[in-house]
Design a protein around this motif. Structure first.
Motif, PDB file in Angstrom:
ATOM      1  N   GLU A 455       7.707 -11.711  38.891  1.00  0.00           N
ATOM      2  CA  GLU A 455       8.575 -10.715  38.252  1.00  0.00           C
ATOM      3  C   GLU A 455       9.881 -10.596  39.035  1.00  0.00           C
ATOM      4  OE1 GLU A 455       6.274  -7.159  38.042  1.00  0.00           O
ATOM      5  OE2 GLU A 455       5.072  -7.860  36.348  1.00  0.00           O
ATOM      6  N   VAL A 456      10.963 -10.959  38.391  1.00  0.00           N
ATOM      7  CA  VAL A 456      12.267 -10.972  39.038  1.00  0.00           C
ATOM      8  C   VAL A 456      13.223 -10.134  38.202  1.00  0.00           C
ATOM      9  CG1 VAL A 456      14.167 -12.405  39.865  1.00  0.00           C
ATOM     10  CG2 VAL A 456      11.829 -13.284  39.933  1.00  0.00           C
ATOM     11  N   LYS A 464      14.661 -13.358  47.258  1.00  0.00           N
ATOM     12  CA  LYS A 464      13.364 -13.542  47.927  1.00  0.00           C
ATOM     13  C   LYS A 464      12.371 -14.356  47.111  1.00  0.00           C
ATOM     14  CE  LYS A 464      12.987  -9.079  48.160  1.00  0.00           C
ATOM     15  NZ  LYS A 464      12.476  -7.710  48.393  1.00  0.00           N
ATOM     16  N   ALA A 465      12.659 -14.595  45.832  1.00  0.00           N
ATOM     17  CA  ALA A 465      11.690 -15.214  44.932  1.00  0.00           C
ATOM     18  C   ALA A 465      11.370 -16.649  45.337  1.00  0.00           C
ATOM     19  CB  ALA A 465      12.219 -15.188  43.498  1.00  0.00           C
ATOM     20  N   GLY A 503      15.917 -21.786  43.771  1.00  0.00           N
ATOM     21  CA  GLY A 503      17.001 -20.814  43.726  1.00  0.00           C
ATOM     22  C   GLY A 503      17.445 -20.538  42.312  1.00  0.00           C
ATOM     23  N   PHE A 504      17.738 -19.261  42.041  1.00  0.00           N
ATOM     24  CA  PHE A 504      18.281 -18.873  40.747  1.00  0.00           C
ATOM     25  C   PHE A 504      19.763 -19.242  40.708  1.00  0.00           C
ATOM     26  CE2 PHE A 504      14.356 -16.513  40.853  1.00  0.00           C
ATOM     27  CZ  PHE A 504      13.950 -16.514  39.526  1.00  0.00           C
ATOM     28  N   GLU A 505      20.503 -18.671  39.728  1.00  0.00           N
ATOM     29  CA  GLU A 505      21.897 -19.042  39.546  1.00  0.00           C
ATOM     30  C   GLU A 505      22.737 -18.652  40.766  1.00  0.00           C
ATOM     31  OE1 GLU A 505      21.318 -14.898  38.274  1.00  0.00           O
ATOM     32  OE2 GLU A 505      20.273 -16.757  37.780  1.00  0.00           O
ATOM     33  N   ASP A 506      23.991 -19.125  40.749  1.00  0.00           N
ATOM     34  CA  ASP A 506      24.963 -18.886  41.814  1.00  0.00           C
ATOM     35  C   ASP A 506      24.886 -17.435  42.321  1.00  0.00           C
ATOM     36  OD1 ASP A 506      27.278 -18.782  43.371  1.00  0.00           O
ATOM     37  OD2 ASP A 506      28.592 -18.537  41.648  1.00  0.00           O
ATOM     38  N   PRO A 507      24.769 -17.249  43.656  1.00  0.00           N
ATOM     39  CA  PRO A 507      24.863 -18.254  44.723  1.00  0.00           C
ATOM     40  C   PRO A 507      23.522 -18.766  45.235  1.00  0.00           C
ATOM     41  CG  PRO A 507      24.983 -16.102  45.712  1.00  0.00           C
ATOM     42  CD  PRO A 507      24.792 -15.865  44.219  1.00  0.00           C
ATOM     43  N   PHE A 508      22.408 -18.361  44.603  1.00  0.00           N
ATOM     44  CA  PHE A 508      21.089 -18.729  45.124  1.00  0.00           C
ATOM     45  C   PHE A 508      20.798 -20.215  44.950  1.00  0.00           C
ATOM     46  CE2 PHE A 508      20.926 -14.334  43.473  1.00  0.00           C
ATOM     47  CZ  PHE A 508      20.848 -13.682  44.686  1.00  0.00           C
TER      48      PHE A 508
END
Length: 624
Positions: A455-456, A464-465, A503-508
């Motif tokens: 769950e994000v 942290k995901a 990593g999710f979208e920018d910047p992750f």
């Protein structure tokens, strides 16, 4: 009463040549159908964009067991976008034969097929059949002593850390945290890239800019000092070329940074910038609604003021004899990717392409395009950016979306249809060097997209995901990358996807490459895929695509170049799949073992007749 027709634009028995045609080239069309009985006339109806339709009577060929065959050969004398269908007339009525969503014509149903006609001749590129690798210089590797040249920057020492994602007091994410990757670092990792099968490095912007990502250009004529010097770039180009690796640069010309020598909003440059004066030599480079705080921006981001590429001075500065494109191409750069190409005018695109090719006729110019580049707005009144002196090819988002859809949902028919549409609409050279992406600096990481992230809800959660079902997600990454590497075009791997970065979208999605902590299983997989393309380069460079069985969660197709044929099976059906291959003994090009004739669920097979396989290329050994 049943009405059926046999016409497939991507099949040479129906249309020759398949795909786009060139001006004056004979185009042969053959239509086979049953019902209606006793047709009196059959017409090809051809319409050029924004012009009236022209009806051409087709020639009767034969009538066998109630199946009628009609054919015609036409020559188109002017380039452009054309659309066509067939009219079949009998005593009762006229039936229209057009395309439905999967490119198969059904009587009385569907819109027109597209026919792209270009004045360009077929021109293979140096990238055909290779492997491209996208790098964000700040996040790849630190070579030698680290550069720290900006007084406002946050210089990070935690290479494994999460890029800063929290806004400042003004609510803006500044993107000024730097991890230290540089051009020398890329040079030091050329052996690693060579062993992946990489033949081209696509560098995110390297020119002087305020941010870490450099999509806010400050000075097009300088390498950013944190990345190194112009000599570092020359050294990278030279040493990469010795390994058979080309370098292409990101050309961000649709906008500059507000903190640039040209706009100079903050007075950090000793220049008369457009923000400071209407008498600035750069004033007409921008689109001021009301000087000086009201100006057009990219995506309404005020740090990226939009440029006016219709301004002659700006055009000359970018594409002229001493301009940006020719200057860096003259230095040895092998090509360009034009950022947000849809926002550039046709004339400016042509000038960029022309400038690159004047310095290096083999230079390749890509455009960042998110849809069908032959028909950007679809329907009549559309625009093409890949014909008649424009782009060599584009970023291939249509493949990306439907490869990921297939991997997640098993919708192979939709993916095959998308491939068929692009192959039908694009010139052959544009198909052969498509930039096939599955992820990049604008999208979430491939493993994250295909995994269960829990769950994000917030950016703190995204920071942290981690993927919960990593083993399953890795299997899906293998399916997706197998298609990325074997469908028409050139795979473009975003740095670290082959290492299992998340990593999710920018910047992750812009974390640093995990040297020493990479997913070794995935790296071995990508090396195998790279070796397959290296060993069978001609097939993957210029081989035509033909879907064999693309239903029920299976992508079974072949790539054929001359007498060479490679068969590909990507199985996401939920059960073992047995492909029907012509008689003979086959070798699995991934394992170089005899193919046992079966492909497990979530499995991949890339096979070729054993007698025709090429000797595997051995990875380059790293010198101690």
């Amino acid at each position: 009463m049943s009405k059926t027709v046999d016409f497939f634009p991507n099949c040479s028995s129906s249309k020759s040549p398949t795909g786009a045609a060139t001006v004056g080239e004979p185009i042969s069309l053959t239509l086979k159908f049953t019902r209606p009985q006793n047709p009196s006339e059959v017409y090809l109806v051809l319409t050029k964009q924004n012009e009236d339709a022209v009806r051409y009577p087709m020639n009767f060929v034969k009538d066998e067991d109630g199946e009628y065959t009609y054919a015609i050969t036409v020559k188109v004398t002017t380039p452009g976008l054309y659309y066509y269908h067939f009219d079949i007339q009998n005593e009762e009525q006229c039936y229209r034969v057009g395309s439905d969503v999967d490119l198969r014509a059904l009587l009385g149903k569907g819109s027109d097929w597209q026919l792209t006609v270009t004045s360009d001749s077929y021109a293979p590129t140096a990238l055909d059949g290779g492997v491209m690798y996208e790098i964000m210089p700040d996040r790849f590797f630190i070579g030698g002593e680290r550069n720290k040249t900006k007084n406002y920057a946050i210089y990070r020492e935690d290479w494994d850390g999460v890029p800063e994602y929290r806004p400042n007091a003004d609510g803006k994410i500044e993107n000024v945290d730097f991890f230290g990757g540089n051009l020398k670092g890329i040079t030091k990792k050329l052996t690693y890239l060579k062993n992946l099968g990489v033949t081209c490095i696509y560098l995110m912007p390297i020119f002087e800019a305020h941010s870490n990502h450099k999509y806010d250009p400050g000075n097009y004529m300088r390498v950013d000092s944190d990345f190194g010097t112009i000599d570092d770039l020359k050294d990278l180009i030279k040493k990469a070329d010795k390994r058979g690796i080309k370098i292409i640069l990101d050309g961000v010309f649709s906008h500059t940074g507000d903190d640039s020598i040209y706009f100079n909003k903050y007075g950090n440059y000793e220049s008369n910038g457009a923000y400071g004066s209407v008498k600035s030599p750069y004033y007409n480079w921008y689109r001021f609604k009301q000087w000086n705080n009201d100006y057009e921006c990219r995506d309404n981001i005020d740090i990226m003021p939009a440029t006016n590429d219709n301004d002659a001075m700006f055009d000359e500065f970018i594409t002229g004899q001493e301009g940006v494109v020719r200057y860096w191409t003259r230095m040895g750069v092998a090509g360009w990717r034009l950022d947000v190409c849809e926002q550039l005018s046709d004339a400016f695109i042509e000038h960029c392409v022309g400038a690159a090719k004047k310095e290096n006729n083999d230079a390749v110019v890509y455009g960042e395009v998110f849809m069908d580049a032959s028909n950007l707005r679809y329907g009549y009144g559309s625009r093409s950016v890949i014909t008649d002196g424009k782009l060599d090819s584009v970023t291939n988002y249509p493949f990306k979306e439907d490869i990921l859809n297939f991997v997640r949902c098993g919708d192979s028919a939709r993916l095959n249809n998308t491939v068929a549409v692009i192959v039908n609409n694009y010139p052959k050279h544009a198909v052969d060097c498509l930039m096939n992406v599955l992820g990049n600096h604008d999208t979430a990481r491939l493993l994250t997209v295909l995994g269960d992230n829990g769950e994000v809800y917030s950016k703190d959660d995204k920071a942290k995901a981690t993927v919960k079902n990593r083993d399953e997600a890795v299997k899906l990454v293998k399916l997706a990358s197998a298609l990325q590497y074997t469908l028409p075009g050139v795979p473009c791997v975003y740095y670290g996807d082959e290492a299992g970065m998340e990593g999710f979208e920018d910047p992750f999605n812009r974390k640093c490459y995990p040297w020493g902590n990479a997913d070794k299983e995935l790296i071995r997989w990508y090396k195998k895929l790279g070796a397959v393309r290296t060993n069978e380069r001609e097939v993957f460079a210029h081989g035509r695509y033909c879907g064999i069985d693309t239903n029920n969660g299976v992508m079974f197709f072949k790539r054929k170049a001359g007498d060479d044929i490679v068969y590909v099976v990507v199985n996401n059906s939920g059960s073992t799949y047995i492909p029907e291959l012509p008689q003979g003994e086959y070798t699995d090009l991934i394992t170089y073992k005899p193919f046992n004739g079966k492909v497990a669920d979530k499995g991949v097979a890339i096979v070729k007749l054993t007698a025709k396989t090429n000797f595997p290329v051995k990875p380059e050994k790293k010198k101690k």
